[in-house]
Design an enzyme around this catalytic site. Structure first.
Site, PDB file in Angstrom:
ATOM      1  N   ARG A  76       0.886  -1.163   0.000  1.00  0.00           N
ATOM      2  CA  ARG A  76       0.000   0.000   0.000  1.00  0.00           C
ATOM      3  C   ARG A  76       0.925   1.214   0.000  1.00  0.00           C
ATOM      4  O   ARG A  76       1.990   1.183   0.601  1.00  0.00           O
ATOM      5  CB  ARG A  76      -0.927  -0.049   1.196  1.00  0.00           C
ATOM      6  CG  ARG A  76      -1.832  -1.297   1.119  1.00  0.00           C
ATOM      7  CD  ARG A  76      -3.244  -1.034   1.587  1.00  0.00           C
ATOM      8  NE  ARG A  76      -4.216  -1.859   0.893  1.00  0.00           N
ATOM      9  CZ  ARG A  76      -4.585  -3.103   1.238  1.00  0.00           C
ATOM     10  NH1 ARG A  76      -4.023  -3.695   2.256  1.00  0.00           N
ATOM     11  NH2 ARG A  76      -5.522  -3.739   0.552  1.00  0.00           N
ATOM     12  N   SER A 152      -8.941  -9.138  -6.587  1.00  0.00           N
ATOM     13  CA  SER A 152      -9.605  -8.940  -5.296  1.00  0.00           C
ATOM     14  C   SER A 152     -10.351 -10.215  -4.950  1.00  0.00           C
ATOM     15  O   SER A 152     -11.159 -10.682  -5.749  1.00  0.00           O
ATOM     16  CB  SER A 152     -10.600  -7.780  -5.399  1.00  0.00           C
ATOM     17  OG  SER A 152     -11.549  -7.872  -4.370  1.00  0.00           O
ATOM     18  N   ASP A 154     -12.653 -10.507  -2.900  1.00  0.00           N
ATOM     19  CA  ASP A 154     -14.029 -10.218  -2.480  1.00  0.00           C
ATOM     20  C   ASP A 154     -15.045 -10.206  -3.611  1.00  0.00           C
ATOM     21  O   ASP A 154     -16.240 -10.172  -3.365  1.00  0.00           O
ATOM     22  CB  ASP A 154     -14.099  -8.851  -1.783  1.00  0.00           C
ATOM     23  CG  ASP A 154     -13.328  -8.839  -0.480  1.00  0.00           C
ATOM     24  OD1 ASP A 154     -12.979  -9.935  -0.014  1.00  0.00           O
ATOM     25  OD2 ASP A 154     -13.076  -7.750   0.055  1.00  0.00           O
ATOM     26  N   GLY A 197     -15.016 -10.022   3.277  1.00  0.00           N
ATOM     27  CA  GLY A 197     -16.022  -9.281   2.516  1.00  0.00           C
ATOM     28  C   GLY A 197     -16.518  -8.094   3.323  1.00  0.00           C
ATOM     29  O   GLY A 197     -17.538  -8.180   3.990  1.00  0.00           O
ATOM     30  N   THR A 520     -21.308 -32.679 -17.288  1.00  0.00           N
ATOM     31  CA  THR A 520     -20.321 -33.667 -17.728  1.00  0.00           C
ATOM     32  C   THR A 520     -18.941 -33.069 -17.583  1.00  0.00           C
ATOM     33  O   THR A 520     -18.748 -31.879 -17.835  1.00  0.00           O
ATOM     34  CB  THR A 520     -20.530 -34.079 -19.200  1.00  0.00           C
ATOM     35  OG1 THR A 520     -19.345 -34.725 -19.671  1.00  0.00           O
ATOM     36  CG2 THR A 520     -20.790 -32.889 -20.123  1.00  0.00           C
ATOM     37  N   ASN A 523     -17.295 -31.406 -21.001  1.00  0.00           N
ATOM     38  CA  ASN A 523     -17.681 -30.108 -21.560  1.00  0.00           C
ATOM     39  C   ASN A 523     -17.867 -30.196 -23.079  1.00  0.00           C
ATOM     40  O   ASN A 523     -17.369 -29.359 -23.825  1.00  0.00           O
ATOM     41  CB  ASN A 523     -16.638 -29.041 -21.218  1.00  0.00           C
ATOM     42  CG  ASN A 523     -17.227 -27.639 -21.251  1.00  0.00           C
ATOM     43  OD1 ASN A 523     -18.397 -27.451 -20.933  1.00  0.00           O
ATOM     44  ND2 ASN A 523     -16.445 -26.662 -21.694  1.00  0.00           N
ATOM     45  N   HIS A 652      -9.950 -42.105 -13.635  1.00  0.00           N
ATOM     46  CA  HIS A 652     -11.231 -41.714 -13.047  1.00  0.00           C
ATOM     47  C   HIS A 652     -11.155 -40.704 -11.921  1.00  0.00           C
ATOM     48  O   HIS A 652     -12.187 -40.203 -11.490  1.00  0.00           O
ATOM     49  CB  HIS A 652     -12.000 -42.961 -12.612  1.00  0.00           C
ATOM     50  CG  HIS A 652     -12.615 -43.627 -13.787  1.00  0.00           C
ATOM     51  ND1 HIS A 652     -11.895 -44.469 -14.611  1.00  0.00           N
ATOM     52  CD2 HIS A 652     -13.839 -43.521 -14.341  1.00  0.00           C
ATOM     53  CE1 HIS A 652     -12.669 -44.860 -15.597  1.00  0.00           C
ATOM     54  NE2 HIS A 652     -13.849 -44.307 -15.465  1.00  0.00           N
TER      55      HIS A 652
HETATM   56  P1  ADP Z   1      -7.118  -2.378  -3.257  1.00  0.00           P
HETATM   57  O1  ADP Z   1      -6.489  -2.036  -4.565  1.00  0.00           O
HETATM   58  O2  ADP Z   1      -6.957  -3.838  -2.939  1.00  0.00           O
HETATM   59  O3  ADP Z   1      -8.531  -1.876  -3.157  1.00  0.00           O
HETATM   60  P2  ADP Z   1      -6.185  -0.172  -1.586  1.00  0.00           P
HETATM   61  O4  ADP Z   1      -7.520   0.464  -1.505  1.00  0.00           O
HETATM   62  O5  ADP Z   1      -5.373  -0.221  -0.347  1.00  0.00           O
HETATM   63  O6  ADP Z   1      -6.261  -1.683  -2.106  1.00  0.00           O
HETATM   64  O7  ADP Z   1      -5.347   0.586  -2.714  1.00  0.00           O
HETATM   65  C1  ADP Z   1      -4.027   0.191  -3.024  1.00  0.00           C
HETATM   66  C2  ADP Z   1      -3.201   1.419  -3.329  1.00  0.00           C
HETATM   67  O8  ADP Z   1      -3.781   2.125  -4.421  1.00  0.00           O
HETATM   68  C3  ADP Z   1      -3.146   2.430  -2.208  1.00  0.00           C
HETATM   69  O9  ADP Z   1      -2.135   2.125  -1.257  1.00  0.00           O
HETATM   70  C4  ADP Z   1      -2.808   3.694  -2.953  1.00  0.00           C
HETATM   71  O10 ADP Z   1      -1.419   3.752  -3.232  1.00  0.00           O
HETATM   72  C5  ADP Z   1      -3.561   3.526  -4.262  1.00  0.00           C
HETATM   73  N1  ADP Z   1      -4.845   4.239  -4.204  1.00  0.00           N
HETATM   74  C6  ADP Z   1      -6.005   3.813  -3.688  1.00  0.00           C
HETATM   75  N2  ADP Z   1      -6.960   4.761  -3.798  1.00  0.00           N
HETATM   76  C7  ADP Z   1      -6.382   5.810  -4.381  1.00  0.00           C
HETATM   77  C8  ADP Z   1      -6.833   7.103  -4.779  1.00  0.00           C
HETATM   78  N3  ADP Z   1      -8.092   7.516  -4.568  1.00  0.00           N
HETATM   79  N4  ADP Z   1      -5.933   7.936  -5.361  1.00  0.00           N
HETATM   80  C9  ADP Z   1      -4.669   7.543  -5.580  1.00  0.00           C
HETATM   81  N5  ADP Z   1      -4.202   6.341  -5.232  1.00  0.00           N
HETATM   82  C10 ADP Z   1      -5.022   5.490  -4.650  1.00  0.00           C
END
Ligand code: ADP
Length: 742
Positions: A76, A152, A154, A197, A520, A523, A652
């Site tokens: 991040r 993702s 989720d 989630g 099956t 496919n 099998h």
């Molecule tokens: P995901 O991509 O899994 O949703 P995050 O929400 O933590 O995970 O976003 C990952 C990275 O993307 C963040 O650490 C940041 O660097 C960048 N990012 C997320 N949102 C923004 C935004 N609104 N503007 C700029 N960079 C963003």
């Protein structure tokens, strides 16, 4: 074609399937002779530059296909949320001549990509003003093309039916819940299982459906405080009274009530213990859901997504708007990134603002439909809502070889039919049961526990219909007063229903609505791109081949692996993509001695240059003379001391095993649609015969009159097979255009 320079990164939360996606982007780019860079540690690496942005080649992404997480790291980055940070990122990309970016991440990462793209030109101006880049660079890199792939677990992004990692996460969850069910049943315990989630209940909902949970909490449908406790206890109590030995409650981590209070697992446990005296345990699955090897779907589908991203880059200019490469049913689609990001954020806002029904609508029809199905499946008795109408007698039978998910489809058919107030009849042993009248009425609990067991409890076989069989079947239909038939099975089941359809003039009893649901492992059925059971078989193959590969690499060995499919190469080709096989032999293409000669030369060349592992996948009927044993012997003899060759005939094990979540969900969805279709046909006095399937991004019924147009009866497969178009991708992922890299 204009030469492009692409960078790829993974960002945000990791997800199984990111590695196959990165591998596909790199290899597809290498094939196009584009420059390709790997950015390590997501946006953080993009800003830090230096060794975080490395030129890659074919072998940079070797050996990562089967690995969970992301081998190029994800982080991040708060710096990327600032303009200065993003400007530094723009500088790092421009100074390397990068003009296209593939971002694999969640909605946050894709939002960030969108922001970067929007600001790009202004950053270029500033960099020029500050003298960091010259006019020529500023002119050449005025903008950048961005393709986003959603990573993702989720499944929380608009614009794609499936996000990368969601299928694997569901695998982890269903494996865990299946295991918990057996211990819960032994002690008559209740388990509260918390799944991931935060904003999206996809995992909880689909796990609930796939495992036959008794109660599910999702963020999209918050219950009223005080009311849900009553409802849940009433349902679970009724379940116990009707003989259920296990009680499973699944709660999404973001579940809340209508007042916005989180619904925690501890409180659920307390309610169950205090009000029902249930021995209740909590299991929080946590990061297990993110971990482990990607599923077959998360390998082959993400490979297609990665290749499509590079295709899109090749056919777009830097000025084009950013795109998201996603999935619709079984199709890869390209949609505007901006719209997907905005729609996703809109759903979040709606949920925050309490506008749940609109959020559910925006989440897509499949989600809402699945939720409605879940509400029926968790009952212990039909609701009785549809009583009073004409009560139909609907027969369920199987046909063809066993396929995982047949039971799931049969269970759904029984419960949906009963819920609508009809009588559901289980036919034993396929058409033989129709011939002998081996038919029993199915009640709600008669299918308890069928959701996750492999095989076919009703029995299935490949018996073809002939002679007096038709007369016997017609008599059974009349005696049993059968109003409609659902056949859940493979080729011989379809063939049987088609034959009955063709003999309608001779036997008026056959003038009833009938529908076939594809189940099956091969496919090989018309009207659908995927059949129930084929995903489980792919995963079975993949797990074994992963192990075989590990053993082979230790000792310079080539494996020739034979997979099922009869005359249809789907399993061979797709498992080839999912396991990184270098060569796939299909019946559709045949095998020539000259092919084997060329393949052998490549093997010899590769092993003499340091290659340690060879993997060839052969469909069981690729060539009736050049058998698996023959091919293995040929390669072994000619390979001399350079490498060993072994054959593995998987047999099998491909048909067995518990159904994968993908197969369970497909079975439930198609089965519900089939039963509602049959009821509609009966009540409207229509007598259609059809087969259901997933085609070109939607689910539909195809009239049986089209059977002969659509199938190759000699080889028992559709005349046109969508996956044949994937052969170039399979080859491009396996064969480097430069013959020196291993
Ligand atoms: P995901 O991509 O899994 O949703 P995050 O929400 O933590 O995970 O976003 C990952 C990275 O993307 C963040 O650490 C940041 O660097 C960048 N990012 C997320 N949102 C923004 C935004 N609104 N503007 C700029 N960079 C963003």
């Amino acid at each position: 074609m204009e030469k492009r320079s692409i960078a790829v990164l993974t960002s945000g939360g990791d997800a199984q399937g990111m590695n196959p996606a990165v591998r596909a982007v790199v290899r597809a780019a290498v094939h196009k002779r584009f420059d390709i860079y790997l950015i390590y540690e997501g946006y953080k690496g993009m800003i830090l530059g230096g060794n975080y942005i490395r030129k890659a080649g074919w072998s940079s992404v070797g050996g990562i296909l089967h690995k969970g997480g992301t081998s190029i790291g994800s982080a991040r980055s708060d710096a990327f949320r600032t303009e200065e940070g993003r400007r530094q990122a723009v500088f790092n990309l421009i100074s390397r001549g990068i003009d296209a970016l593939v971002v694999i991440g969640g909605d946050g990462s894709l939002t960030g990509a969108n922001v970067l793209r929007q600001e790009w030109a202004s950053h270029v101006d500033v960099l020029l003003r500050e003298g960091k880049i010259d006019n020529a660079l500023a002119e050449k890199y005025r903008t950048i093309f961005i393709a986003g792939l959603v990573g993702s677990i989720d499944n929380d992004m608009c614009g794609t039916d499936m996000t990368i990692g969601a299928d694997s996460a569901l695998f982890r969850i269903t494996e865990a819940v299946d295991a918990i069910i057996s211990t819960a049943a032994s002690h008559q315990r209740t388990f509260v299982i918390k799944v991931m989630g935060r904003n999206c209940g996809y995992l909880a909902l689909m796990a609930g459906l796939s495992c036959g949970a008794d109660y599910v909490f999702i963020p999209e449908d918050p219950p009223k405080p005080g009311e849900w406790e009553e409802n849940m206890c009433a349902l679970l109590k009724a379940g116990r009274e009707s003989g259920r030995r296990d009680n499973i409650v699944i709660v999404a981590e973001g579940a809340r009530d209508t007042e916005g209070n989180p619904i925690g697992s501890t409180y659920i446990k307390q309610v169950l213990e205090e009000r029902l005296g249930e021995d209740t345990r909590i299991t929080i699955l946590g990061h297990v859901q993110r971990g482990g090897a990607p599923s077959a779907y998360d390998r082959y589908m993400t490979t297609l997504l990665g290749c499509t991203a590079v295709e899109k880059i090749a056919s777009s200019s830097a000025e084009d708007e950013p795109v998201l490469i996603g999935v619709q049913e079984n199709d890869v689609i390209t949609v505007p990134l901006m719209k997907c990001v905005n729609d996703t954020q809109e759903i979040r806002e709606m949920i925050k603002a309490g506008d749940y029904s609109r959020a559910m609508d925006l989440s897509g029809g499949v989600f809402a439909e699945a939720y409605e199905t879940l509400k029926v499946m968790i009952r212990t008795l039909p609701s009785g809502a549809d009583q009073g109408q004409r009560k139909l007698r609907i027969a369920i039978l199987h046909g063809g070889g066993p396929a995982a998910g047949m039971n799931t489809a049969a269970l759904t058919a029984v419960r949906i039919g009963l819920e609508h107030g009809h009588t559901m009849l289980g036919v034993s042993d396929s058409f033989q049961g129709l011939i002998n009248g081996k038919i029993r009425e199915m009640d709600w609990m008669s299918v308890g526990g069928w959701v996750n067991i492999g095989g076919a409890e009703l029995g299935t076989n490949r018996k073809p219909l002939s002679g007096t069989d038709y007369y016997a079947i017609a008599r059974t239909i009349e005696e049993q007063k059968i109003d409609a038939i659902i056949m859940i099975g493979g080729w011989s089941g379809y063939q049987g229903i088609y034959n009955m359809y063709k003999r309608r003039e001779d036997f008026s009893a056959f003038n009833i609505p009938m529908v076939c649901l594809p189940a099956t492992i091969n496919n090989n059925l018309p009207g659908t791109e995927r059949s129930v059971g084929s995903d489980t078989a792919l995963n079975n193959i993949m797990h074994v081949v992963d192990k075989i590969k590990q053993s082979a690499v230790a000792s310079k060995r080539c494996f020739v692996v034979e997979v099922m499919g009869r005359n249809c190469g789907f399993l061979a080709l797709i498992s080839g993509i999912a396991t990184g096989a270098e060569r796939v032999y299909l019946h559709e293409e045949g095998v020539k001695l000259s092919d084997l000669q060329k393949d052998l030369e490549k093997l010899v060349d590769g092993f003499s240059k340091g290659k340690r592992l060879g993997l060839m996948i052969r469909n069981e009927r690729a060539n009736h003379l050049y058998t698996t044993a023959f091919m293995a012997a040929l390669f072994e003899e000619e390979g001399g001391a350079l490498f060993d060759v072994r054959q593995a005939i998987l047999g099998h094990l491909q048909q067995g095993g518990d159904p994968s979540p993908h197969d369970r969900i497909l079975a439930i969805r198609l089965s519900r649609l089939c039963i509602e279709h049959l009821i509609g046909e009966c009540l409207a006095g229509r007598k259609s015969v059809s087969f259901i399937g997933q085609q070109k991004g939607k689910v539909d019924f195809v009239d049986m009159s089209r059977w002969t147009d659509l199938v190759d009866t000699e080889f028992q497969r559709p005349k046109s097979q969508w996956w044949m178009n994937l052969r170039p991708i399979a080859r491009s992922m396996a064969e480097s255009p430069h013959d020196t890299e291993y």
